[in-house]
Enzyme design. Structure first.
Site, PDB file in Angstrom:
ATOM      1  N   ILE A  47       0.805  -1.277   0.125  1.00  0.00           N
ATOM      2  CA  ILE A  47       0.000   0.122   0.162  1.00  0.00           C
ATOM      3  C   ILE A  47       0.894   1.233   0.023  1.00  0.00           C
ATOM      4  O   ILE A  47       1.877   1.243   0.554  1.00  0.00           O
ATOM      5  CB  ILE A  47      -1.164  -0.082   1.200  1.00  0.00           C
ATOM      6  CG1 ILE A  47      -1.879   1.010   0.948  1.00  0.00           C
ATOM      7  CG2 ILE A  47      -0.161   0.015   2.688  1.00  0.00           C
ATOM      8  CD1 ILE A  47      -2.825   1.071   2.003  1.00  0.00           C
ATOM      9  N   HIS A  48       0.402   2.167  -0.534  1.00  0.00           N
ATOM     10  CA  HIS A  48       1.401   3.531  -1.035  1.00  0.00           C
ATOM     11  C   HIS A  48       0.910   4.353   0.139  1.00  0.00           C
ATOM     12  O   HIS A  48       0.041   4.270   0.870  1.00  0.00           O
ATOM     13  CB  HIS A  48       1.051   3.962  -2.138  1.00  0.00           C
ATOM     14  CG  HIS A  48       1.640   3.151  -3.275  1.00  0.00           C
ATOM     15  ND1 HIS A  48       2.886   3.010  -3.622  1.00  0.00           N
ATOM     16  CD2 HIS A  48       1.096   2.102  -4.087  1.00  0.00           C
ATOM     17  CE1 HIS A  48       3.346   2.174  -4.799  1.00  0.00           C
ATOM     18  NE2 HIS A  48       1.975   1.686  -4.917  1.00  0.00           N
TER      19      HIS A  48
END
Length: 52
Positions: free
Chosen positions: A15-16
């Site tokens: 996940i960014h």
């Protein structure tokens, strides 16, 4: 009664930062303990950075 929810992030890079920040903001609205797991590692979903 404890409720659980499982969601699998399928992107191989994880996940960014921006979506992670959205998750943190949402998690902070609850009194519940919310944990994120990856293998044996875990992190508090109410904090953007995991501490070692």
């Amino acid at each position: 009664m404890m409720k659980t929810f499982t969601y699998v992030i399928t992107d191989r890079v994880g996940i960014h930062a921006r979506p992670a920040g959205i998750v943190v903001k949402a998690a902070q609205k609850f009194q519940s303990e919310i944990m994120v797991f990856r293998g044996d590692a875990q992190a508090d979903a109410k904090k953007l950075m995991r501490r070692s």
